[in-house]
Design an enzyme around this catalytic site. Structure first.
Site, PDB file in Angstrom:
ATOM      1  N   LYS A  92       0.826  -1.224   0.000  1.00 33.16           N
ATOM      2  CA  LYS A  92       0.000   0.000   0.000  1.00 33.16           C
ATOM      3  C   LYS A  92       0.852   1.261   0.000  1.00 33.16           C
ATOM      4  O   LYS A  92       0.494   2.252  -0.631  1.00 33.16           O
ATOM      5  CB  LYS A  92      -0.941   0.005   1.220  1.00 33.16           C
ATOM      6  N   LYS A 116      -4.800 -10.020  -7.089  1.00 36.01           N
ATOM      7  CA  LYS A 116      -6.019 -10.195  -6.301  1.00 36.01           C
ATOM      8  C   LYS A 116      -7.128  -9.275  -6.811  1.00 36.01           C
ATOM      9  O   LYS A 116      -6.839  -8.147  -7.216  1.00 36.01           O
ATOM     10  CB  LYS A 116      -5.656  -9.807  -4.857  1.00 36.01           C
ATOM     11  N   LYS A 163     -10.648  -3.542  -4.599  1.00 36.63           N
ATOM     12  CA  LYS A 163     -11.378  -2.286  -4.809  1.00 36.63           C
ATOM     13  C   LYS A 163     -10.496  -1.257  -5.493  1.00 36.63           C
ATOM     14  O   LYS A 163     -10.988  -0.324  -6.118  1.00 36.63           O
ATOM     15  CB  LYS A 163     -11.789  -1.690  -3.450  1.00 36.63           C
TER      16      LYS A 163
HETATM   17  P1  TYM Z   1     -10.960  -5.759   3.462  1.00 36.40           P
HETATM   18  O1  TYM Z   1     -11.931  -4.649   3.669  1.00 36.40           O
HETATM   19  O2  TYM Z   1      -9.847  -5.528   2.496  1.00 36.40           O
HETATM   20  O3  TYM Z   1     -11.697  -7.065   3.023  1.00 36.40           O
HETATM   21  C1  TYM Z   1     -12.791  -7.598   3.757  1.00 36.40           C
HETATM   22  C2  TYM Z   1     -12.754  -9.118   3.688  1.00 36.40           C
HETATM   23  O4  TYM Z   1     -12.802  -9.536   2.311  1.00 36.40           O
HETATM   24  C3  TYM Z   1     -11.716 -10.424   2.056  1.00 36.40           C
HETATM   25  N1  TYM Z   1     -11.250 -10.213   0.673  1.00 36.40           N
HETATM   26  C4  TYM Z   1     -11.057 -11.203  -0.199  1.00 36.40           C
HETATM   27  N2  TYM Z   1     -11.244 -12.536  -0.100  1.00 36.40           N
HETATM   28  C5  TYM Z   1     -10.970 -13.297  -1.194  1.00 36.40           C
HETATM   29  N3  TYM Z   1     -10.535 -12.766  -2.370  1.00 36.40           N
HETATM   30  C6  TYM Z   1     -10.337 -11.431  -2.512  1.00 36.40           C
HETATM   31  N4  TYM Z   1      -9.925 -10.930  -3.682  1.00 36.40           N
HETATM   32  C7  TYM Z   1     -10.609 -10.581  -1.398  1.00 36.40           C
HETATM   33  N5  TYM Z   1     -10.537  -9.246  -1.187  1.00 36.40           N
HETATM   34  C8  TYM Z   1     -10.932  -9.048   0.083  1.00 36.40           C
HETATM   35  C9  TYM Z   1     -10.642 -10.042   3.051  1.00 36.40           C
HETATM   36  O5  TYM Z   1      -9.736 -11.107   3.274  1.00 36.40           O
HETATM   37  C10 TYM Z   1     -11.465  -9.707   4.272  1.00 36.40           C
HETATM   38  O6  TYM Z   1     -11.758 -10.873   5.004  1.00 36.40           O
HETATM   39  N6  TYM Z   1      -7.836  -5.534   7.391  1.00 36.40           N
HETATM   40  C11 TYM Z   1      -9.139  -6.003   6.960  1.00 36.40           C
HETATM   41  C12 TYM Z   1     -10.303  -5.502   7.808  1.00 36.40           C
HETATM   42  C13 TYM Z   1     -10.186  -5.732   9.277  1.00 36.40           C
HETATM   43  C14 TYM Z   1     -10.322  -6.973   9.957  1.00 36.40           C
HETATM   44  C15 TYM Z   1     -10.176  -6.672  11.322  1.00 36.40           C
HETATM   45  C16 TYM Z   1     -10.563  -8.288   9.531  1.00 36.40           C
HETATM   46  C17 TYM Z   1      -9.964  -4.773  10.218  1.00 36.40           C
HETATM   47  N7  TYM Z   1      -9.963  -5.337  11.425  1.00 36.40           N
HETATM   48  C18 TYM Z   1     -10.242  -7.683  12.311  1.00 36.40           C
HETATM   49  C19 TYM Z   1     -10.625  -9.277  10.507  1.00 36.40           C
HETATM   50  C20 TYM Z   1     -10.478  -8.963  11.856  1.00 36.40           C
HETATM   51  C21 TYM Z   1      -9.382  -5.540   5.529  1.00 36.40           C
HETATM   52  O7  TYM Z   1      -8.818  -4.561   5.081  1.00 36.40           O
HETATM   53  O8  TYM Z   1     -10.357  -6.222   4.878  1.00 36.40           O
END
Ligand code: TYM
Length: 332
Positions: free
Chosen positions: A111, A194, A197
């Site tokens: 990032k 991957k 967004k």
């Molecule tokens: P975020 O917002 O990027 O994504 C949310 C969830 O979607 C999953 N995900 C994917 N799974 C499969 N293939 C993909 N291409 C894909 N893109 C996204 C992510 O693995 C996630 O489960 N850091 C985290 C948010 C967070 C969090 C937490 C998660 C903050 N605190 C505590 C678990 C526990 C994030 O940015 O997710």
């Protein structure tokens, strides 16, 4: 006691990766565990967010989760900033985690890219806040996509170091739940990246709000190779785009890639893509429509988030008092 915590950022559109990698599993788990699902607005502002867009996105993601089947009465659904305990515990974890641990985080490197010196301190400390999200509730299980694995390992390291520094058995070691055949959904334009967004190409992802036309077009344009589908998983070796479409298809029909290929092996992509489109439209269509309907009722959405925030604080409050006592703070 088992307690599930997971989070999602309110930035941009919800896409198929979020749905198959996380949200769908959250829906499946909700009957069996106590679940907290959090829209992580504090994480979102680690990179610049337009305030009006952040607010709209928070409501949109909440609407998306409810439309996908998360029951806000049976679970705790809230936005992170409703509960100040996340930020308080994150500060303590900033003092537990080591610089060397954060330096190894691949998501920060991706990032921040070449502009590391200009990245926010929040972006660097992001994984500490994530550990605080989970451990403020002594969460035990965390359903996520594959890309969050390293962050959850760090959460375990922080829990372990805290327990050993203070000689207590306060925090559990969280178990990642990386479930189903689509734990890492890849871009439709390049099977080595991957689905995300932040990809500038709209054709790289399917959004939960996409209608039939868009879904059909994006799948038709999805990159593939000239060969037919193999009948065994070994035949997907070196074919990342084919492997990606097979795992998406498998996830939609809740079968393993082996079972899917036993059915569809030998078919051409044109035919396979038509079936995949029908599956995607039948699953995502109703979610997108319900999401549009809910998002127009911002009072309802805000009420759900406030109610969730209150329920979340009831759980984290006594845990925070325990932590303050362990660290040696005078109780508030
Ligand atoms: P975020 O917002 O990027 O994504 C949310 C969830 O979607 C999953 N995900 C994917 N799974 C499969 N293939 C993909 N291409 C894909 N893109 C996204 C992510 O693995 C996630 O489960 N850091 C985290 C948010 C967070 C969090 C937490 C998660 C903050 N605190 C505590 C678990 C526990 C994030 O940015 O997710």
């Amino acid at each position: 006691m088992n307690r599930i915590f997971s989070g999602i950022q309110p930035t941009g559109n919800l896409h198929l990766g979020n749905y198959l990698g996380a949200i769908r599993n959250w829906v499946d788990l909700q009957g069996d565990y106590e679940c907290l699902y959090c829209i992580v607005d504090l994480h979102a502002i680690t990179v610049w967010q337009d305030p009006a867009e952040l607010l709209a996105s928070t409501r949109e993601v909440t609407a998306g989760l409810i439309a996908a089947g998360i029951d806000p009465e049976k679970n705790i659904l809230f936005n992170q900033s409703q509960n100040p305990d996340h930020a308080s515990l994150a500060w303590i974890f900033n003092c537990v985690a080591r610089l060397g641990w954060l330096n190894r985080m691949t998501q920060f490197k991706e990032k921040a890219g070449k502009h590391r010196e200009n990245a926010s301190v929040g972006l660097y400390a992001y994984p500490n806040l994530m550990a605080a999200d989970i451990l403020a509730y002594k969460g035990t299980h965390v359903p996520v996509g594959d890309d969050q694995k390293q962050h959850l390992e760090l959460c375990r390291d922080i829990a372990q170091k805290f327990n050993s520094d203070f000689d207590v058995d306060c925090f559990p070691l969280v178990e990642p739940m990386i479930l189903g055949p689509a734990t890492r959904v890849m871009s439709l334009r390049d099977g080595r990246n991957k689905m995300s967004k932040s990809d500038p190409s709209e054709y790289s992802r399917i959004n939960l709000t996409d209608g039939r036309e868009d879904i059909a077009l994006k799948i038709r344009k999805a990159k593939t190779d000239p060969d037919a589908l193999p009948s065994e998983v070994a035949g997907l070796e070196g074919r990342p785009e084919a492997a990606n479409l097979v795992s998406i298809y498998s996830s939609f029909i809740s079968k393993s890639p082996e079972e899917t290929l036993a059915e569809v092996g030998g078919r051409q992509f044109s035919e396979f893509k038509r079936d995949l489109t029908e599956l995607a439209v039948s699953v995502l269509g109703p979610i997108g429509e319900e999401m549009q309907r809910l998002v127009d009722d911002s009072d309802y959405i805000d009420g759900i988030l406030r109610q969730g925030g209150t329920k979340a604080r009831v759980i984290s409050g006594p845990i925070m008092r325990e932590i303050q006592e362990i660290v040696g703070f005078v109780q508030p």
